[in-house]
Design a protein around this motif. Structure first.
Motif, PDB file in Angstrom:
ATOM      1  N   THR A 237       0.832  -1.193   0.000  1.00 29.73           N
ATOM      2  CA  THR A 237       0.000   0.000   0.000  1.00 29.73           C
ATOM      3  C   THR A 237       0.873   1.253   0.000  1.00 29.73           C
ATOM      4  O   THR A 237       1.739   1.421   0.862  1.00 29.73           O
ATOM      5  CB  THR A 237      -0.921   0.014   1.229  1.00 29.73           C
ATOM      6  OG1 THR A 237      -1.831  -1.082   1.136  1.00 29.73           O
ATOM      7  CG2 THR A 237      -1.705   1.319   1.309  1.00 29.73           C
ATOM      8  N   ALA A 238       0.631   2.119  -0.978  1.00 28.31           N
ATOM      9  CA  ALA A 238       1.455   3.319  -1.127  1.00 28.31           C
ATOM     10  C   ALA A 238       0.913   4.139  -2.301  1.00 28.31           C
ATOM     11  O   ALA A 238       0.060   3.671  -3.054  1.00 28.31           O
ATOM     12  CB  ALA A 238       2.912   2.953  -1.397  1.00 28.31           C
ATOM     13  N   VAL A 239       1.444   5.340  -2.416  1.00 23.72           N
ATOM     14  CA  VAL A 239       1.254   6.108  -3.645  1.00 23.72           C
ATOM     15  C   VAL A 239       2.389   5.724  -4.590  1.00 23.72           C
ATOM     16  O   VAL A 239       3.563   5.792  -4.206  1.00 23.72           O
ATOM     17  CB  VAL A 239       1.254   7.615  -3.379  1.00 23.72           C
ATOM     18  CG1 VAL A 239       1.117   8.381  -4.699  1.00 23.72           C
ATOM     19  CG2 VAL A 239       0.126   7.991  -2.425  1.00 23.72           C
ATOM     20  N   TYR A 240       2.035   5.316  -5.782  1.00 27.96           N
ATOM     21  CA  TYR A 240       3.014   4.881  -6.767  1.00 27.96           C
ATOM     22  C   TYR A 240       3.228   6.003  -7.790  1.00 27.96           C
ATOM     23  O   TYR A 240       2.266   6.554  -8.339  1.00 27.96           O
ATOM     24  CB  TYR A 240       2.536   3.608  -7.462  1.00 27.96           C
ATOM     25  CG  TYR A 240       2.705   2.385  -6.599  1.00 27.96           C
ATOM     26  CD1 TYR A 240       1.896   2.197  -5.473  1.00 27.96           C
ATOM     27  CD2 TYR A 240       3.665   1.425  -6.874  1.00 27.96           C
ATOM     28  CE1 TYR A 240       2.054   1.088  -4.655  1.00 27.96           C
ATOM     29  CE2 TYR A 240       3.836   0.313  -6.068  1.00 27.96           C
ATOM     30  CZ  TYR A 240       3.036   0.151  -4.963  1.00 27.96           C
ATOM     31  OH  TYR A 240       3.189  -0.949  -4.146  1.00 27.96           O
ATOM     32  N   TYR A 241       4.497   6.308  -8.020  1.00 27.33           N
ATOM     33  CA  TYR A 241       4.874   7.379  -8.937  1.00 27.33           C
ATOM     34  C   TYR A 241       5.661   6.797 -10.101  1.00 27.33           C
ATOM     35  O   TYR A 241       6.611   6.034  -9.898  1.00 27.33           O
ATOM     36  CB  TYR A 241       5.754   8.406  -8.234  1.00 27.33           C
ATOM     37  CG  TYR A 241       5.089   9.137  -7.103  1.00 27.33           C
ATOM     38  CD1 TYR A 241       5.160   8.650  -5.800  1.00 27.33           C
ATOM     39  CD2 TYR A 241       4.399  10.329  -7.327  1.00 27.33           C
ATOM     40  CE1 TYR A 241       4.552   9.312  -4.753  1.00 27.33           C
ATOM     41  CE2 TYR A 241       3.789  10.996  -6.286  1.00 27.33           C
ATOM     42  CZ  TYR A 241       3.870  10.486  -5.000  1.00 27.33           C
ATOM     43  OH  TYR A 241       3.268  11.157  -3.962  1.00 27.33           O
ATOM     44  N   CYS A 242       5.284   7.166 -11.300  1.00 24.50           N
ATOM     45  CA  CYS A 242       6.136   6.806 -12.426  1.00 24.50           C
ATOM     46  C   CYS A 242       7.171   7.904 -12.621  1.00 24.50           C
ATOM     47  O   CYS A 242       6.963   9.062 -12.251  1.00 24.50           O
ATOM     48  CB  CYS A 242       5.327   6.585 -13.693  1.00 24.50           C
ATOM     49  SG  CYS A 242       4.429   8.008 -14.336  1.00 24.50           S
ATOM     50  N   THR A 243       8.277   7.522 -13.195  1.00 26.34           N
ATOM     51  CA  THR A 243       9.362   8.467 -13.421  1.00 26.34           C
ATOM     52  C   THR A 243      10.062   8.105 -14.719  1.00 26.34           C
ATOM     53  O   THR A 243      10.017   6.949 -15.172  1.00 26.34           O
ATOM     54  CB  THR A 243      10.348   8.467 -12.239  1.00 26.34           C
ATOM     55  OG1 THR A 243      11.334   9.472 -12.451  1.00 26.34           O
ATOM     56  CG2 THR A 243      11.028   7.118 -12.101  1.00 26.34           C
ATOM     57  N   VAL A 244      10.708   9.082 -15.314  1.00 27.64           N
ATOM     58  CA  VAL A 244      11.365   8.860 -16.591  1.00 27.64           C
ATOM     59  C   VAL A 244      12.574   9.777 -16.700  1.00 27.64           C
ATOM     60  O   VAL A 244      12.563  10.898 -16.196  1.00 27.64           O
ATOM     61  CB  VAL A 244      10.371   9.104 -17.747  1.00 27.64           C
ATOM     62  CG1 VAL A 244       9.963  10.574 -17.802  1.00 27.64           C
ATOM     63  CG2 VAL A 244      10.943   8.653 -19.067  1.00 27.64           C
ATOM     64  N   HIS A 245      13.624   9.259 -17.322  1.00 29.69           N
ATOM     65  CA  HIS A 245      14.747  10.074 -17.743  1.00 29.69           C
ATOM     66  C   HIS A 245      14.678  10.140 -19.257  1.00 29.69           C
ATOM     67  O   HIS A 245      14.712   9.100 -19.921  1.00 29.69           O
ATOM     68  CB  HIS A 245      16.079   9.451 -17.323  1.00 29.69           C
ATOM     69  CG  HIS A 245      16.339   9.502 -15.857  1.00 29.69           C
ATOM     70  ND1 HIS A 245      15.769   8.629 -14.967  1.00 29.69           N
ATOM     71  CD2 HIS A 245      17.115  10.328 -15.117  1.00 29.69           C
ATOM     72  CE1 HIS A 245      16.186   8.904 -13.743  1.00 29.69           C
ATOM     73  NE2 HIS A 245      16.996   9.943 -13.802  1.00 29.69           N
TER      74      HIS A 245
END
Length: 123
Positions: free
Chosen positions: A92-100
């Motif tokens: 359980t968490a807030v999931y963040y996508c990320t990109v370079h």
């Protein structure tokens, strides 16, 4: 300008599955690295998984999700996914996508973050 749009979070019972998606749009030349992080209440943001495109896709996972989560990407759509199986309350968490990514061949890599999507695992 680059935007990341996440989708796929929600409430799931322990043992269930969810798939998160993240789509990048805007002025994009290349995306070498895509990934997912998560942040649970009262905890620091932590790496979940990354996928790197360098001649072939290379993946990396946090120990806590190995064997349960799978990251993949669709380069034609500038979209990547996180398939999450055998979920438990600790996920359980807030999931963040990320990109370079690079916006031009001559530009350095810049990092961008999605807005976050809540994943709650509870019975």
């Amino acid at each position: 300008q680059v935007q990341l749009v996440e989708s796929g979070g929600g409430l799931v019972q322990p043992g269930g599955s969810l798939r998160l998606s993240c789509a990048a749009s805007g002025s994009i030349f290349s995306i070498p690295i895509m990934g997912w992080y998560r942040q649970a209440p009262g905890k620091e943001r932590e790496l979940v998984a990354t996928i790197t495109s360098s001649g072939g896709d290379s993946t990396n996972y946090a120990d806590s999700v190995k064997g349960r989560f799978a990251i993949s990407r669709d380069n034609a759509k500038n979209t990547w996914y996180l398939q999450m199986n055998s979920l438990n309350p600790e996920d359980t968490a807030v999931y963040y996508c990320t990109v370079h990514l690079r916006q031009a061949s001559s530009m350095p890599l810049y990092r961008y973050w999605g807005q976050g999507t809540q994943v709650t695992v509870s019975s």
